[in-house]
Design a protein around this motif. Structure first.
Motif, PDB file in Angstrom:
ATOM      1  N   LYS A 243       0.848  -1.208   0.000  1.00 25.43           N
ATOM      2  CA  LYS A 243       0.000   0.000   0.000  1.00 25.43           C
ATOM      3  C   LYS A 243       0.878   1.250   0.000  1.00 25.43           C
ATOM      4  CE  LYS A 243      -3.921  -2.120   2.344  1.00 25.43           C
ATOM      5  NZ  LYS A 243      -4.952  -2.015   3.363  1.00 25.43           N
ATOM      6  N   ALA A 244       1.953   1.206   0.761  1.00 24.42           N
ATOM      7  CA  ALA A 244       2.853   2.361   0.818  1.00 24.42           C
ATOM      8  C   ALA A 244       3.528   2.576  -0.542  1.00 24.42           C
ATOM      9  CB  ALA A 244       3.891   2.152   1.905  1.00 24.42           C
ATOM     10  N   GLN A 245       3.866   1.477  -1.210  1.00 26.85           N
ATOM     11  CA  GLN A 245       4.511   1.610  -2.528  1.00 26.85           C
ATOM     12  C   GLN A 245       3.544   2.221  -3.544  1.00 26.85           C
ATOM     13  OE1 GLN A 245       5.954  -2.383  -3.252  1.00 26.85           O
ATOM     14  NE2 GLN A 245       7.831  -2.016  -2.090  1.00 26.85           N
ATOM     15  N   VAL A 246       2.281   1.801  -3.495  1.00 24.78           N
ATOM     16  CA  VAL A 246       1.273   2.360  -4.401  1.00 24.78           C
ATOM     17  C   VAL A 246       1.085   3.845  -4.066  1.00 24.78           C
ATOM     18  CG1 VAL A 246      -1.159   2.305  -5.116  1.00 24.78           C
ATOM     19  CG2 VAL A 246       0.059   0.158  -4.690  1.00 24.78           C
ATOM     20  N   ALA A 247       0.942   4.152  -2.770  1.00 22.40           N
ATOM     21  CA  ALA A 247       0.719   5.534  -2.336  1.00 22.40           C
ATOM     22  C   ALA A 247       1.867   6.425  -2.793  1.00 22.40           C
ATOM     23  CB  ALA A 247       0.586   5.578  -0.815  1.00 22.40           C
ATOM     24  N   SER A 248       3.082   5.959  -2.611  1.00 26.28           N
ATOM     25  CA  SER A 248       4.261   6.758  -2.944  1.00 26.28           C
ATOM     26  C   SER A 248       4.361   6.969  -4.459  1.00 26.28           C
ATOM     27  CB  SER A 248       5.502   6.026  -2.418  1.00 26.28           C
ATOM     28  OG  SER A 248       6.617   6.833  -2.546  1.00 26.28           O
ATOM     29  N   SER A 249       4.077   5.920  -5.219  1.00 20.59           N
ATOM     30  CA  SER A 249       4.150   6.038  -6.689  1.00 20.59           C
ATOM     31  C   SER A 249       3.068   6.989  -7.189  1.00 20.59           C
ATOM     32  CB  SER A 249       3.966   4.659  -7.343  1.00 20.59           C
ATOM     33  OG  SER A 249       4.895   3.746  -6.808  1.00 20.59           O
ATOM     34  N   LEU A 250       1.887   6.930  -6.567  1.00 19.46           N
ATOM     35  CA  LEU A 250       0.784   7.813  -6.971  1.00 19.46           C
ATOM     36  C   LEU A 250       1.120   9.272  -6.657  1.00 19.46           C
ATOM     37  CD1 LEU A 250      -2.231   8.140  -7.878  1.00 19.46           C
ATOM     38  CD2 LEU A 250      -2.819   7.997  -5.457  1.00 19.46           C
TER      39      LEU A 250
END
Ligand code: KG4
Ligand code: ZN
Length: 338
Positions: A243-250
């Motif tokens: 979730k953190a990786q998705v959030a950061s990429s977004l």
């Protein structure tokens, strides 16, 4: 000159008193409806209207009490009259008309977006002309601002707003509403790195588009086996790291899109001395830092409001009310919300 500002365009009921002579906010209070709507994952208009009805009068009393003035000592009543949820706007406008009539003071209907555009002027002296990037849950636009009340729309979103992209992706990830704050927190935990290289859209176009980004995130989650399209559910195995990786990429992607649009405006020869970033998304410290560096590398000043003036508030409405009142651009009781 003392202006009462009233804001009820969406899910915040707010009232403020602005002293135009001293250029100072005397009071600014609000009642957030986030807890009310969060169980539904977004704003429910009918619930918003009901909450405004309950909150508006106590909040106006509180704003006046904190400013230590009476209704009779007000000079003008300014209220958000558009754009927004019709039921919500009507409550603010009906209240403002009634108060203005009762105390025989002029009435002003203020455009909510104009409030956001000048919200950073509450605390800063900003040189004109400036470029204003407005990003919230309902709007994402770029304006060139020539003077108080004089601005030209350069670009708009063709579909979703930037804040909406955070809110919708947060929903996909089973994170709470509104999505922006939690997306920022998760992204910080992985040092704002870009893991998934989501598409940045057309670099040269001025208009924004965020609905494709949300879909790109969704299909990337499906491709990586994290999301089941048939059941429309995130797999239970998806942990905080993913979730953190998705959030950061977004977050990195939205930041890059903002910079692309500012760069496109500058390339088109739009003259400006400063860049101003406003709206709920301007609470985001990472985006602010990145935009600030971009501006400073180009010799442009960079401004933004304090977080409580980024999200919907009545101080920005009273501020616009002040310069409109100086020009005597008053409205009458036929003021409408359309
Ligand atoms: O201006 P606002 O309070 O209400 C509207 O007029 O929409 O903006 C709310 C939006 C929401 O979409 C929320 O997710 C976003 O602002 N937001 C953020 C942050 N805090 C709020 N977006 C990114 N980072 C944040 N820290
Ligand atoms: Zn707003």
């Amino acid at each position: 000159m003392r202006i009462l500002g009233i804001e009820t365009s969406c899910d915040e009921t707010a009232a403020a008193v602005y002293d135009g002579n001293a250029n100072r906010v005397l009071s600014h209070v609000l009642s957030s409806q986030i807890a009310l709507h969060s169980v539904y994952g977004g704003v429910v208009p009918e619930l918003a209207s009901r909450a405004h009805v309950q909150q508006i009068l106590p909040l106006i009393h509180e704003a006046l009490a904190r400013a230590q003035i009476s209704l009779a000592q007000l000079d003008v009543v300014a209220v958000t009259s558009k754009p927004g949820l019709p039921g919500s706007l009507l409550i603010g406008v009906a209240t403002a008309k009634t108060l203005a009539w009762a105390v025989k003071k002029p009435l002003l209907g203020i455009n909510h977006l104009e409030g956001h555009i000048f919200s950073a002027c509450l605390e800063n002296t900003i040189p004109f002309p400036f470029l204003c990037l407005t990003a919230s849950g309902g709007h994402t636009s770029l304006y060139v601002v020539h003077n108080f009340g004089e601005y030209t729309l350069l670009a708009n979103t063709l579909d979703d707003a930037a804040g909406e992209a955070f809110d919708k992706v947060a929903k996909l990830l089973k994170l709470p509403y509104p999505g922006g704050p939690i997306i920022e927190k998760l992204a910080r935990s992985v040092a704002f790195q870009d893991f998934f290289a989501y598409p940045r859209g057309k670099a040269h176009a001025l208009d924004f588009s965020f609905s494709g980004l949300k879909t790109a995130v969704l299909y990337d989650l499906v491709r990586r086996g994290y999301y089941n399209l048939a059941t429309r559910q995130l797999h239970d195995t998806v942990d905080e790291t993913v979730k953190a990786q998705v959030a950061s990429s977004l977050l990195g992607c939205v930041k890059d899109i903002f910079i692309q649009k500012l760069a496109a405006a500058v390339r088109q020869g739009i003259s400006c001395k400063a860049v101003v970033f406003v709206g709920g998304v301007a609470c985001n410290a990472f985006i602010k830092e990145e935009l600030k560096s971009w501006c400073h590398e180009r010799g442009l000043s960079f401004f933004y409001p304090s977080p409580s003036y980024c999200t919907d508030n009545a101080a920005m409405i009273a501020f616009v009310g002040h310069y409109r009142a100086l020009r005597k651009q008053y409205d009458d009781y036929t003021l409408d919300i359309l």
